[in-house]
Design an enzyme around this catalytic site. Structure first.
Site, mmCIF file in Angstrom:
data_model
loop_
_atom_site.group_PDB
_atom_site.id
_atom_site.type_symbol
_atom_site.label_atom_id
_atom_site.label_comp_id
_atom_site.label_asym_id
_atom_site.label_seq_id
_atom_site.Cartn_x
_atom_site.Cartn_y
_atom_site.Cartn_z
ATOM 1 N N GLY A 248 3.111 -6.475 -3.722
ATOM 2 C CA GLY A 248 4.470 -6.688 -3.234
ATOM 3 C C GLY A 248 4.609 -7.963 -2.431
ATOM 4 N N TYR B 91 -4.616 -13.991 5.798
ATOM 5 C CA TYR B 91 -3.188 -13.852 5.582
ATOM 6 C C TYR B 91 -2.647 -12.488 6.036
ATOM 7 C CZ TYR B 91 0.985 -16.164 4.039
ATOM 8 O OH TYR B 91 2.198 -16.795 4.027
ATOM 9 N N CYS C 173 15.997 -17.408 4.800
ATOM 10 C CA CYS C 173 15.517 -18.716 5.235
ATOM 11 C C CYS C 173 15.234 -18.625 6.728
ATOM 12 C CB CYS C 173 16.504 -19.825 4.912
ATOM 13 S SG CYS C 173 17.979 -19.864 5.902
ATOM 14 N N ALA D 3 -6.096 -5.070 2.232
ATOM 15 C CA ALA D 3 -7.353 -4.727 2.893
ATOM 16 C C ALA D 3 -7.161 -3.842 4.120
ATOM 17 C CB ALA D 3 -8.082 -6.011 3.287
ATOM 18 N N HIS D 4 -5.937 -3.844 4.667
ATOM 19 C CA HIS D 4 -5.706 -3.020 5.853
ATOM 20 C C HIS D 4 -5.874 -1.534 5.547
ATOM 21 C CE1 HIS D 4 -1.708 -2.653 3.935
ATOM 22 N NE2 HIS D 4 -1.640 -1.507 4.572
ATOM 23 N N GLY E 275 0.824 -1.191 0.000
ATOM 24 C CA GLY E 275 0.000 0.000 0.000
ATOM 25 C C GLY E 275 0.863 1.246 0.000
HETATM 26 N N1 LIG Z 1 2.953 -12.438 6.095
HETATM 27 C C1 LIG Z 1 2.896 -11.137 6.106
HETATM 28 O O1 LIG Z 1 3.682 -10.471 6.702
HETATM 29 C C2 LIG Z 1 1.892 -10.645 5.322
HETATM 30 C C3 LIG Z 1 1.605 -11.530 4.592
HETATM 31 C C4 LIG Z 1 0.836 -11.226 3.767
HETATM 32 C C5 LIG Z 1 0.206 -10.150 3.632
HETATM 33 N N2 LIG Z 1 0.322 -9.228 4.346
HETATM 34 C C6 LIG Z 1 -0.584 -8.165 4.074
HETATM 35 O O2 LIG Z 1 -1.267 -8.556 2.867
HETATM 36 C C7 LIG Z 1 -1.617 -7.435 2.127
HETATM 37 C C8 LIG Z 1 -1.029 -7.417 0.730
HETATM 38 O O3 LIG Z 1 0.300 -6.937 0.761
HETATM 39 P P1 LIG Z 1 0.993 -6.442 -0.554
HETATM 40 O O4 LIG Z 1 2.329 -5.959 -0.214
HETATM 41 O O5 LIG Z 1 0.906 -7.503 -1.577
HETATM 42 O O6 LIG Z 1 0.082 -5.200 -0.934
HETATM 43 P P2 LIG Z 1 -0.038 -4.415 -2.319
HETATM 44 O O7 LIG Z 1 -0.802 -3.186 -2.036
HETATM 45 O O8 LIG Z 1 1.272 -4.315 -2.981
HETATM 46 O O9 LIG Z 1 -0.918 -5.396 -3.204
HETATM 47 C C9 LIG Z 1 -2.286 -5.580 -2.997
HETATM 48 C C10 LIG Z 1 -2.853 -6.023 -4.316
HETATM 49 O O10 LIG Z 1 -4.211 -6.339 -4.162
HETATM 50 C C11 LIG Z 1 -4.888 -5.902 -5.333
HETATM 51 N N3 LIG Z 1 -6.300 -5.738 -4.997
HETATM 52 C C12 LIG Z 1 -6.829 -4.870 -4.112
HETATM 53 N N4 LIG Z 1 -8.147 -5.008 -4.039
HETATM 54 C C13 LIG Z 1 -8.470 -5.987 -4.892
HETATM 55 C C14 LIG Z 1 -9.689 -6.580 -5.249
HETATM 56 N N5 LIG Z 1 -10.846 -6.202 -4.696
HETATM 57 N N6 LIG Z 1 -9.666 -7.574 -6.162
HETATM 58 C C15 LIG Z 1 -8.514 -7.972 -6.723
HETATM 59 N N7 LIG Z 1 -7.327 -7.433 -6.424
HETATM 60 C C16 LIG Z 1 -7.310 -6.444 -5.507
HETATM 61 C C17 LIG Z 1 -4.206 -4.623 -5.688
HETATM 62 O O11 LIG Z 1 -4.388 -4.284 -7.044
HETATM 63 C C18 LIG Z 1 -2.766 -4.941 -5.362
HETATM 64 O O12 LIG Z 1 -2.053 -5.447 -6.469
HETATM 65 C C19 LIG Z 1 -1.186 -6.266 2.975
HETATM 66 O O13 LIG Z 1 -2.235 -5.909 3.832
HETATM 67 C C20 LIG Z 1 -0.024 -6.855 3.717
HETATM 68 O O14 LIG Z 1 0.361 -6.118 4.799
HETATM 69 C C21 LIG Z 1 1.248 -9.438 5.249
#
Ligand SMILES: NC(=O)c1ccc[n+]([C@@H]2O[C@H](COP(=O)([O-])OP(=O)(O)OC[C@H]3O[C@@H](n4cnc5c(N)ncnc54)[C@H](O)[C@@H]3O)[C@@H](O)[C@H]2O)c1
Ligand SMILES: NC(=O)c1ccc[n+]([C@@H]2O[C@H](COP(=O)([O-])OP(=O)(O)OC[C@H]3O[C@@H](n4cnc5c(N)ncnc54)[C@H](O)[C@@H]3O)[C@@H](O)[C@H]2O)c1
Lengths: 550, 550
Positions: free
Chosen positions: B169, B315, B403, B259-260, B46
């Site tokens: 990302g 997730y 790792c 979603a956050h 985000g």
């Molecule tokens: N393990 C972890 O530490 C962990 C793991 C996973 C995710 N996260 C969380 O997961 C989320 C994703 O992270 P990110 O870096 O990939 O974020 P990001 O913003 O780079 O990617 C989110 C993606 O979701 C897509 N998107 C948003 N709404 C959508 C919808 N309604 N339909 C289809 N696609 C949609 C966006 O186009 C974007 O490409 C964040 O909230 C992140 O903090 C954390």
């Protein structure tokens, strides 16, 4: 539940003076002469505790007795949870108290966690083992009233009457501070024991039994310019409306009840002291509701008295914010004490520098007082304070002293104290610390960072940078708390305490900590755009990458 | 707005390798090959940024170039605000990002402060300069899916279909992780560029244009046990109801949209991609409202699919909590990935250990991979991962590896890397860090600390103790953030990065940090009552004052 008193003298119980200092200062926070309710491990400020419970206290003591000179004890909300191998210049103790993930950082969650035995309220100097009795706040309160006098009357408080409430751990400093500034104080306190205690310690001059008598005595003293402090055992919620009705307008009005804690800190109007204590247990929800309603009326009364010409200010107990919860939208019409009287000092890196003589000998403090006067012969306000403090302040627990010093001055004082230890001019090492209320250490939008020039009141990165800087600089113990006077969720702040044991290593640590700690205050205020802070940085060489480097 | 790329090679631009490492890793976070939107300084997740703005970026670079080996740079939300004189074993950089006093720690206040230029969203590894592209999350995601397979199917994911959304990302790591575990993935992503990018990097196998085709391909691959990842450009809010309507039930369902962040991270159902981007600007309030409503429907659909027999898990993107805001009271009926699949690892001090070769030479990473296999010949899962990673993971920016290693192992690996630098087996120093998502570093009740055994999910003291311990142990840079994947106010966490430059001093720092950092995880989980953590403490000598001392 037993009396705890810090060991005195030059004999080490621990493996080094740093651990010994932590041990003595922890015990000192619970000394019945110092803390408010040691049986419950409560030091001051409503719920502020030194250890989570007695089992944890014992375990901290045991662990400190064992702790090596290259180990670090971790304390989580008053419980010793781990010992790490670090190095000699790392802190001996790292403390985090009352920190809750922000979305849940409120009293309800705190009390739930407290019931589960998972957390403790650290206040500012309770859980960080550097509470020094009412003297701690006495100096700050004195500075505030002196500064108020200067600002509004261009003099001290001679002939002026201050009305306030609360003679607790911090509020108890008010009567003496006001008379030190030559003013007259009417102090309303509902708990008779608190009044008794302040009379015994000579912080309060007299007690009267009726409001009329209080007003009469106050006016009389004010007329002849005599300093006088008057205690009145009553609920402030009854007193203010009565004052208004009688047409009595004081010169200054403020308050130091523990309004930040609507359950354990504030007594609702309409209940006797005993009935209130009872209701706290039988129906805490009803109690809280009544307390909040009373606070709303309380603030309305202060606003009315302000309208009639009194100088009104909030003394950092969150009373205004509590009243806003009950619809007093204009509660912030009177300012907090920091923007009104303290911020200019913060911009110079000034803050509540304090120290304790681990020997337990008051003579050691006299030596430091004398030597400080020699070191800073130009600081007349400080010299006056030290003189008055030497005369009027009784030591509570270990002998201690506080005086506000600025950037540059603190490290000089630290070196001086270390030299005094080295040269055996004092009998044992000295610990040097400060309140969490300081120029760079706290983010508290209703108190220390209220109304910042750039609108950064709520930004808390600064408190964290201060915390990390103190760890990096090798303070003996460093603490980080949520809460304090304004309550859970309303403030984040860091503390440090460092031991001067006369060694060269201690000199390095002490001077580094006492330079970098206030430096973060200069940095924080310079970044917010305060000219004074930028000037100090420029003249005293505080490096600001985007202001005075390159 | 210009392409930034980390300097490579053995030539120092700064006055020491610690400063140089900070410089290179900051630049690396903004490398167009690594970060998501470098023009806006956005690294991932985000709004997660590496510096507040380009002026601040330039000032950080200038200051690092100048920084002495006994100085410490303070960074407040991506802005360099001060330089302190400390000592050689203190961190070179201290970072605090996005921290807000709890009562105000929400998106509205954040955005207000952001507009005033007073704050920056640090995410976890964006503002702390240790983002390593999708590989960073790839390993964690792989561990999660591998562990899910083991738990639910007692095997890997052969023949199983996973449905998820978001190829950003972090989410972009899902398709490759799932195929690495031999499963089939349908990945829904609304932004066509994101799909393209994942195809180019071989993280995603194919793209299809219709849901029917995706289901057909997925079933076909699953039937013959072939790993396959399928991208589908659509809004997940349209896709899940369609799946339900078609009677298609995947084996596993999860989600990694941002979603956050209801404004910048999630696309509401019912708007085209372009229309949504437009509405963000013209009517952000309406956008947020629509996004939250969509999330509620999204979670309802996941719950429905779970009821039909799918394994559902959250997730770490706060989707469930967002849905609860719109009345989905049973959103927490499916678990977060940490209690379900990760906590047991945390109890062993395992976490996302990672390193980067400052030389820029991928060969250096191959050397570390080989040597790690020799050092831990018994760790077959790790060895498999390193093999797959060596084959399938393209380096994004500086060559890196991740790792998961446990307590005890991390410090051995750190010493190994320092030896490799000393013995010139690699061409330049190596930096060693980790995600803020680690065993001892984070308080995040909807993710890492969800459903703790003792109910201490929201207690944040632990993250602060971890932060302070890392500073005390001499990490090269230490960071503390509010926010991350679950959004402002929902998590507090600390990070550390330490340089192995081959010197003895570095060896001491690296091993101390890599011992104490995971030790706080053992301590935290032991205190919460996890037997595994207590066992590890007892066998490996982590001192717990109230459990295994005295
Ligand atoms: N393990 C972890 O530490 C962990 C793991 C996973 C995710 N996260 C969380 O997961 C989320 C994703 O992270 P990110 O870096 O990939 O974020 P990001 O913003 O780079 O990617 C989110 C993606 O979701 C897509 N998107 C948003 N709404 C959508 C919808 N309604 N339909 C289809 N696609 C949609 C966006 O186009 C974007 O490409 C964040 O909230 C992140 O903090 C954390
Ligand atoms: N400068 C500072 O740092 C600073 C300064 C002052 C105060 N504070 C805040 O001020 C408050 C007071 O602190 P304290 O340590 O003295 O607390 P305390 O709990 O020890 O004392 C509060 C006193 O107020 C009395 N009281 C409560 N309600 C009353 C009522 N309705 N009428 C009359 N008396 C009443 C109580 O009996 C008690 O003696 C706290 O909220 C504290 O955090 C902070």
């Amino acid at each position: 539940a037993r009396p705890v008193r810090a060991p005195r003298g030059t004999q080490l119980h621990c493996k080094g003076w740093q651990q010994e200092a932590a041990l003595r200062m922890l015990c000192n926070n619970l000394d019945p002469d110092n803390g408010e309710n040691p049986d419950e491990l409560i030091v001051y400020g409503g719920l502020g505790k030194a250890a989570r419970n007695w089992t944890c206290f014992d375990a901290i003591v045991r662990t400190l007795l064992d702790l090596e000179n290259d180990e670090t004890l971790l304390v989580q909300s008053g419980k010793p949870v781990g010992v790490l191998k670090t190095h000699e210049n790392a802190p001996r103790v790292l403390i985090a108290n009352s920190n809750i993930v922000p979305q849940w950082a409120n009293w309800d969650t705190f009390h739930e966690l407290d019931k589960k035995g998972l957390i403790m309220y650290g206040q500012m100097t309770a859980g960080s083992w550097i509470y020094i009795g009412t003297q701690g706040i006495l100096q700050g309160t004195y500075e505030t009233f002196a500064s108020l006098g200067l600002k509004h009357y261009n003099s001290d408080l001679t002939g002026k009457i201050v009305v306030t409430a609360g003679l607790g751990g911090m509020g108890g400093a008010q009567p003496l501070s006001i008379t030190m500034a030559n003013g007259v104080a009417i102090c309303v306190e509902i708990d008779p024991d608190r009044i008794k205690k302040r009379l015994e310690k000579h912080y309060l001059d007299i007690e009267v039994s009726h409001l009329d008598k209080a007003i009469f005595k106050a006016k009389e003293a004010a007329r002849i310019g005599k300093p006088l402090s008057i205690g009145l055992c009553a609920n402030i919620g009854d007193i203010l409306p009565a004052m208004i009705q009688k047409g009595f307008v004081p010169d200054v009005i403020t308050d130091q009840t523990s309004a930040h804690d609507e359950l354990n800190g504030y007594f609702p109007q309409g209940l006797s002291f005993k009935a209130a204590l009872q209701l706290r247990k039988t129906d805490p929800e009803r109690y809280k509701d009544m307390a909040l309603n009373s606070m709303a009326d309380h603030v309305r009364a202060i606003l009315a008295i302000q309208k009639k010409g009194a100088v009104a200010f909030d003394y950092g107990n969150n009373l205004r914010a509590q009243a806003m919860k009950r619809g007093v939208d204009n509660a912030m019409d009177y300012p907090g004490f920091v923007p009104a009287y303290i911020r200019e000092l913060f911009c110079q890196g000034e803050g509540p520098f304090r120290w304790a003589a681990l020997s337990g000998d008051p003579e050691d403090i006299k030596v430091t007082d004398r030597e400080l006067v020699k070191l800073f012969p130009e600081k007349t306000k400080m010299i006056n304070w030290l003189k008055m403090a030497g005369e009027k302040v009784e030591h509570m627990g270990l002998p201690t002293r506080i005086c506000w010093l600025g950037y540059g001055e603190r490290e000089k004082a630290g070196k001086l104290f270390n030299d005094l230890v080295r040269d055996k001019k004092v009998k044992a090492p000295i610990v040097i610390g400060r309140d969490h209320l300081d120029c760079g250490s706290v983010a508290s939008p209703y108190r220390e960072t209220e109304a910042m020039k750039d609108g950064s009141d709520v930004v808390a990165d600064w408190a964290l940078l201060n915390c990390m800087s103190n760890v990096a600089s090798g303070a003996t113990w460093v603490s980080f708390h949520d809460g304090g006077g304004v309550g859970i969720g309303y403030a984040l702040h860091a503390g440090q305490v460092t031991v001067a044991d006369g060694t060269l290593a201690a000199e390095k640590r002490v001077t580094m900590v006492l330079r970098n700690d206030p430096a973060t205050g200069i940095i924080r205020h310079a970044d917010a755009g305060y000219e004074t802070a930028i000037d100090v940085a420029n003249t005293k060489g505080v490096k600001l990458p985007m202001i005075n480097m390159h």
